[in-house]
Scaffold this motif. Sequence first.
Motif, mmCIF file in Angstrom:
data_model
loop_
_atom_site.group_PDB
_atom_site.id
_atom_site.type_symbol
_atom_site.label_atom_id
_atom_site.label_comp_id
_atom_site.label_asym_id
_atom_site.label_seq_id
_atom_site.Cartn_x
_atom_site.Cartn_y
_atom_site.Cartn_z
ATOM 1 N N ALA A 80 0.865 -1.179 0.000
ATOM 2 C CA ALA A 80 0.000 0.000 0.000
ATOM 3 C C ALA A 80 0.899 1.224 0.000
ATOM 4 O O ALA A 80 1.593 1.498 0.975
ATOM 5 N N SER A 81 0.908 1.960 -1.118
ATOM 6 C CA SER A 81 1.816 3.086 -1.270
ATOM 7 C C SER A 81 1.153 4.430 -1.027
ATOM 8 O O SER A 81 1.838 5.432 -0.849
ATOM 9 N N SER A 82 -0.170 4.466 -1.045
ATOM 10 C CA SER A 82 -0.885 5.726 -0.852
ATOM 11 C C SER A 82 -2.294 5.432 -0.359
ATOM 12 O O SER A 82 -2.809 4.328 -0.514
ATOM 13 N N VAL A 83 -2.896 6.448 0.232
ATOM 14 C CA VAL A 83 -4.310 6.403 0.618
ATOM 15 C C VAL A 83 -4.986 7.612 -0.009
ATOM 16 O O VAL A 83 -4.469 8.733 0.078
ATOM 17 N N THR A 106 -7.167 8.798 9.346
ATOM 18 C CA THR A 106 -6.601 8.202 8.136
ATOM 19 C C THR A 106 -5.093 8.403 8.091
ATOM 20 O O THR A 106 -4.340 7.516 7.664
ATOM 21 N N LEU A 107 -4.618 9.559 8.515
ATOM 22 C CA LEU A 107 -3.175 9.787 8.601
ATOM 23 C C LEU A 107 -2.527 8.808 9.576
ATOM 24 O O LEU A 107 -1.462 8.245 9.286
ATOM 25 N N ASP A 108 -3.161 8.586 10.716
ATOM 26 C CA ASP A 108 -2.622 7.620 11.684
ATOM 27 C C ASP A 108 -2.592 6.218 11.087
ATOM 28 O O ASP A 108 -1.620 5.466 11.270
ATOM 29 N N PHE A 109 -3.653 5.861 10.373
ATOM 30 C CA PHE A 109 -3.696 4.556 9.690
ATOM 31 C C PHE A 109 -2.540 4.447 8.701
ATOM 32 O O PHE A 109 -1.836 3.425 8.649
ATOM 33 N N ALA A 110 -2.330 5.491 7.904
ATOM 34 C CA ALA A 110 -1.269 5.455 6.895
ATOM 35 C C ALA A 110 0.090 5.257 7.551
ATOM 36 O O ALA A 110 0.916 4.464 7.077
ATOM 37 N N GLU A 112 0.740 3.839 10.390
ATOM 38 C CA GLU A 112 0.812 2.471 10.919
ATOM 39 C C GLU A 112 1.142 1.468 9.820
ATOM 40 O O GLU A 112 1.846 0.487 10.055
ATOM 41 N N PHE A 113 0.665 1.729 8.603
ATOM 42 C CA PHE A 113 0.870 0.801 7.493
ATOM 43 C C PHE A 113 2.102 1.150 6.656
ATOM 44 O O PHE A 113 2.341 0.530 5.626
ATOM 45 N N GLY A 114 2.879 2.128 7.078
ATOM 46 C CA GLY A 114 4.075 2.496 6.343
ATOM 47 C C GLY A 114 3.788 3.138 5.006
ATOM 48 O O GLY A 114 4.587 3.016 4.061
ATOM 49 N N ILE A 115 2.664 3.852 4.904
ATOM 50 C CA ILE A 115 2.252 4.491 3.653
ATOM 51 C C ILE A 115 2.827 5.904 3.598
ATOM 52 O O ILE A 115 2.808 6.632 4.587
ATOM 53 N N ASP A 116 3.314 6.303 2.423
ATOM 54 C CA ASP A 116 4.077 7.540 2.289
ATOM 55 C C ASP A 116 3.239 8.790 2.102
ATOM 56 O O ASP A 116 3.687 9.890 2.419
ATOM 57 N N VAL A 117 2.036 8.659 1.555
ATOM 58 C CA VAL A 117 1.282 9.855 1.174
ATOM 59 C C VAL A 117 -0.214 9.615 1.328
ATOM 60 O O VAL A 117 -0.711 8.522 1.044
ATOM 61 N N VAL A 118 -0.925 10.640 1.793
ATOM 62 C CA VAL A 118 -2.382 10.616 1.911
ATOM 63 C C VAL A 118 -2.937 11.770 1.093
ATOM 64 O O VAL A 118 -2.514 12.921 1.247
ATOM 65 N N SER A 119 -3.884 11.456 0.211
ATOM 66 C CA SER A 119 -4.523 12.461 -0.630
ATOM 67 C C SER A 119 -5.901 12.788 -0.072
ATOM 68 O O SER A 119 -6.698 11.893 0.230
ATOM 69 N N VAL A 120 -6.174 14.089 0.073
ATOM 70 C CA VAL A 120 -7.478 14.557 0.543
ATOM 71 C C VAL A 120 -7.934 15.667 -0.407
ATOM 72 O O VAL A 120 -7.176 16.126 -1.260
ATOM 73 N N GLY A 121 -9.166 16.093 -0.260
ATOM 74 C CA GLY A 121 -9.670 17.141 -1.139
ATOM 75 C C GLY A 121 -10.829 17.876 -0.525
ATOM 76 O O GLY A 121 -11.153 17.695 0.651
#
Length: 326
Positions: A80-83, A106-110, A112-121
């Motif tokens: 999982a590279s992004s959310v 969602t940022l905390d989830f990312a 925890e999963f070692g995900i680099d980027v979260v996209s929001v809008g």
Amino acid sequence: MAFTAEDWPIAAAMLPFTAHLPIGAGQDALRREWSTTLQEVADAGFAHVDLTDSWLRYGDLDARGREALRAALADAGLRASSVSAIRRSVIEQGAGEENLAYSHRTLDFAAEFGIDVVSVGLHQALTPRQREQLWFWTVEGHRDRPDDAEAWALAVRRFRELGAHAADLGILLSLEMYEHTFLGTAASAVRMVEEIGMREVGLNPDVGNLIRLHEPIEDWREVVALTAPFTNFWHVKNYTRDEDPASGVITTAPTYLESGLIDYRSAFRVAIENGFQGVICTEHYGGDGLSMSAANRDYLRSRILPRRPYEPGTSRVAQHAERVAS
């Protein structure tokens, strides 16, 4: 070290899928259900996946759900590279505070999963009329009022709050461009990122969201040129577009990256020259969206992305943040 066509992280969006959450299901049942879907993504040749939250509400998963998802990703051999948290506007009337809280989770989830980027809008839920259409973008949905200074300031303040959280977690926050919102034009989106003034906050220039509209649009070249220096993540998709000046009729439809209005060859050249080294997420609406996403991934790797390391310039997000800090 700069990415090349061979190793650039290209993730499949989970837009084509609907998750099932059997009532009372245990962790093993969830793992089997989600593993089946994620294995389809892996079988399409993807090593990376964008955890689009139209599939699962990641910020609301409990410990059991998170463990089941982690196991399902491992079963499929996917990273999982992004959310992408979509339609969770932090300034939506009556829901903005909850959407802000969800974005923090969602940022905390990312992290925890070692995900680099979260996209929001700032795009909001589809209206009943939009849900009735073959293509939801053919009728108007929510609009942010361009002259609403109070709402603008609230968006900047709440995105800055999310950016500070992302910085604490060591991840990036990306703001998705979307029609008729404060992130709906290149100039407005850039202005917002500049006002936020954080190196961890950049743009997701989803130009496909803009060119599919059945109304006059910005030239996609100008959108790319203005936003490229601020780009830290990218939803890519394309549409055919036909305009009849005599009748005023405009038609659009989803298509392959190489076949639509946006020339991604030149768009990526501009983005990379301006420092883009982020995750790419392939999206598609309609038909077999996963296969279209896979074809678009192959197009990017075989014909668009650089074959040799290319050292890009410094991202203007970082430059602006340095100026603000000084």
